[in-house]
Design an enzyme around this catalytic site. Structure first.
Site, PDB file in Angstrom:
ATOM      1  N   ASP A  40      12.307  45.499  63.204  1.00  0.00           N
ATOM      2  CA  ASP A  40      11.991  44.482  62.050  1.00  0.00           C
ATOM      3  C   ASP A  40      11.210  45.790  61.128  1.00  0.00           C
ATOM      4  O   ASP A  40      11.025  46.704  61.272  1.00  0.00           O
ATOM      5  CB  ASP A  40      11.419  43.446  62.225  1.00  0.00           C
ATOM      6  CG  ASP A  40      10.043  43.652  62.734  1.00  0.00           C
ATOM      7  OD1 ASP A  40       9.549  44.608  63.284  1.00  0.00           O
ATOM      8  OD2 ASP A  40       9.147  42.719  63.077  1.00  0.00           O
ATOM      9  N   TYR A  73      18.889  42.319  64.559  1.00  0.00           N
ATOM     10  CA  TYR A  73      17.377  42.316  65.099  1.00  0.00           C
ATOM     11  C   TYR A  73      17.301  41.142  65.949  1.00  0.00           C
ATOM     12  O   TYR A  73      16.457  41.181  66.973  1.00  0.00           O
ATOM     13  CB  TYR A  73      16.464  42.292  63.692  1.00  0.00           C
ATOM     14  CG  TYR A  73      15.275  41.787  64.248  1.00  0.00           C
ATOM     15  CD1 TYR A  73      14.475  42.468  64.897  1.00  0.00           C
ATOM     16  CD2 TYR A  73      14.639  40.237  64.129  1.00  0.00           C
ATOM     17  CE1 TYR A  73      13.014  42.112  65.155  1.00  0.00           C
ATOM     18  CE2 TYR A  73      13.654  39.847  64.316  1.00  0.00           C
ATOM     19  CZ  TYR A  73      12.754  40.460  65.036  1.00  0.00           C
ATOM     20  OH  TYR A  73      11.534  39.954  65.422  1.00  0.00           O
ATOM     21  N   GLU A 121      12.572  33.145  66.117  1.00  0.00           N
ATOM     22  CA  GLU A 121      13.196  34.439  65.440  1.00  0.00           C
ATOM     23  C   GLU A 121      13.829  34.107  64.204  1.00  0.00           C
ATOM     24  O   GLU A 121      13.829  34.843  63.239  1.00  0.00           O
ATOM     25  CB  GLU A 121      14.086  35.087  66.680  1.00  0.00           C
ATOM     26  CG  GLU A 121      12.959  35.612  67.551  1.00  0.00           C
ATOM     27  CD  GLU A 121      12.163  36.974  67.332  1.00  0.00           C
ATOM     28  OE1 GLU A 121      12.255  37.386  65.965  1.00  0.00           O
ATOM     29  OE2 GLU A 121      11.272  36.985  68.038  1.00  0.00           O
TER      30      GLU A 121
END
Length: 343
Positions: free
Chosen positions: A134, A116, A35
């Site tokens: 996102d 996020y 991520e």
């Protein structure tokens, strides 16, 4: 609408979801690493770096124990180097805690982890019912619900976050969140989306209103600014003079040769006395960042006697430069100089 939206996306995901390597790794470290790397990075490029980091730092403990130079060197080429420094700091925090926080709120306290990333890790690693939002998610929701509120406005961020949470299904939350990202990345793409085969097409508000190419709406940002840099690569007795950028500026923590643009006036004046001995090797080399364009010239100087430089400079053997992290702009210049020297 929830009874249609989530089940339809999950059905699509079961047939068309991307086969990404971190989805086969249940450990939180691998998920978190993916991520962070994928922030502002394409999947194909990010995948290469994900494998590279796991090979060099197989555990969060290994990453935490590494030096900042080692981490920046592995990150070299990805850009946005603050991500690498935050990654390193967060690894140290995790080691100090004894494990990754297993809640959204706990993950938010890690260095460099925003809403996020915290939501993505909480969902994918710990199965929490949170919705990561996102660019792909913004696009899918803006188009399907025909929302023209700018996604980068305060109002828009709150609206889409609330809507994303409301649409979460009762089951398979992690799969649903991945489905949203994959759907936006491969089906509901930024340009030329494949609306003819879209399972949401019949109820898509943007398609009905002929706004597919217009959504999502964004507030226009500042124009890209140009920044000039003038580098002097000093090579003496097989070594190159380099310094680490410590200023609160781009490329902080990376290394560079003498940067005449940013150097103190006294140093510039001292070096300019030898300007007739310099060779202009590369001119107007361009490197484009998100909000600025870097244009640089590279001169090379090979004095017999090493000049006096400030204490923050180091003389490094040319063959050892690979052990230091450089901005791509500088790294490419060094590669070119090396090829010229070998010819």
């Amino acid at each position: 609408m929830k009874d249609f939206f989530a089940p339809t996306l999950l059905q699509w995901f079961d047939r068309h979801g991307r086969d990404l390597p971190w989805r086969h790794r249940p450990d939180t470290y691998a998920i978190w690493l993916s991520e962070v790397i994928l922030q502002q990075t394409r999947v194909q490029q990010g995948m290469e770096y994900w494998y590279r980091f796991l090979d060099r730092f197989p555990t969060v403990e290994a990453l935490a124990a590494a030096s900042e130079d080692e981490v920046l060197r592995q990150w070299q080429g990805l850009g946005y180097y603050a991500r690498a420094r935050h990654l390193h700091q967060a690894a140290k925090q995790v080691v100090a805690l004894g494990a990754f926080p297993d809640t959204y709120e706990g993950l938010l306290r890690l260095s460099g982890v925003g809403p996020y990333t915290a939501a993505a890790v909480a969902s994918f690693a710990f199965g929490q019912r949170v919705a990561p939002v996102d660019g792909n998610v913004y696009r899918v929701l803006a188009r399907f619900f025909a929302i023209d509120t700018p996604i980068n406005s305060t109002e828009g961020k709150k609206l889409f976050a609330r809507l994303a949470e409301e649409l979460l299904p009762e089951q398979r939350v992690a799969d649903y969140n991945q489905a949203m990202m994959d759907f936006g990345a491969t089906q509901c793409t930024p340009t030329s989306p494949d609306c003819t085969s879209c399972p949401l097409a019949d109820r898509c508000g943007a398609r009905a209103e002929d706004k597919v190419e217009l959504l999502p709406e964004k507030i226009r940002k500042l124009k890209v600014k140009e920044r000039r840099m003038d580098y002097l690569v000093i090579i003496s007795k097989g070594c190159v003079a380099i310094r680490r950028r410590e200023e609160n500026d781009i490329w902080r923590g990376l290394w560079e040769p003498v940067n005449l643009t940013d150097a103190a006036e006294e140093l510039k004046a001292s070096l300019r006395q030898h300007e007739p001995e310099w060779i202009l090797l590369l001119q107007n080399v361009m490197h484009v960042l998100t909000h600025r364009r870097i244009v640089a010239d590279f001169h090379i100087w090979t004095p017999q006697q090493r000049p006096d430089l400030p204490p923050d400079y180091q003389w490094v053997d040319y063959d050892d430069l690979e052990n230091y992290g450089f901005p791509v702009l500088v790294l490419n210049a060094f590669d070119y100089i090396l090829r010229i020297r070998e010819e």
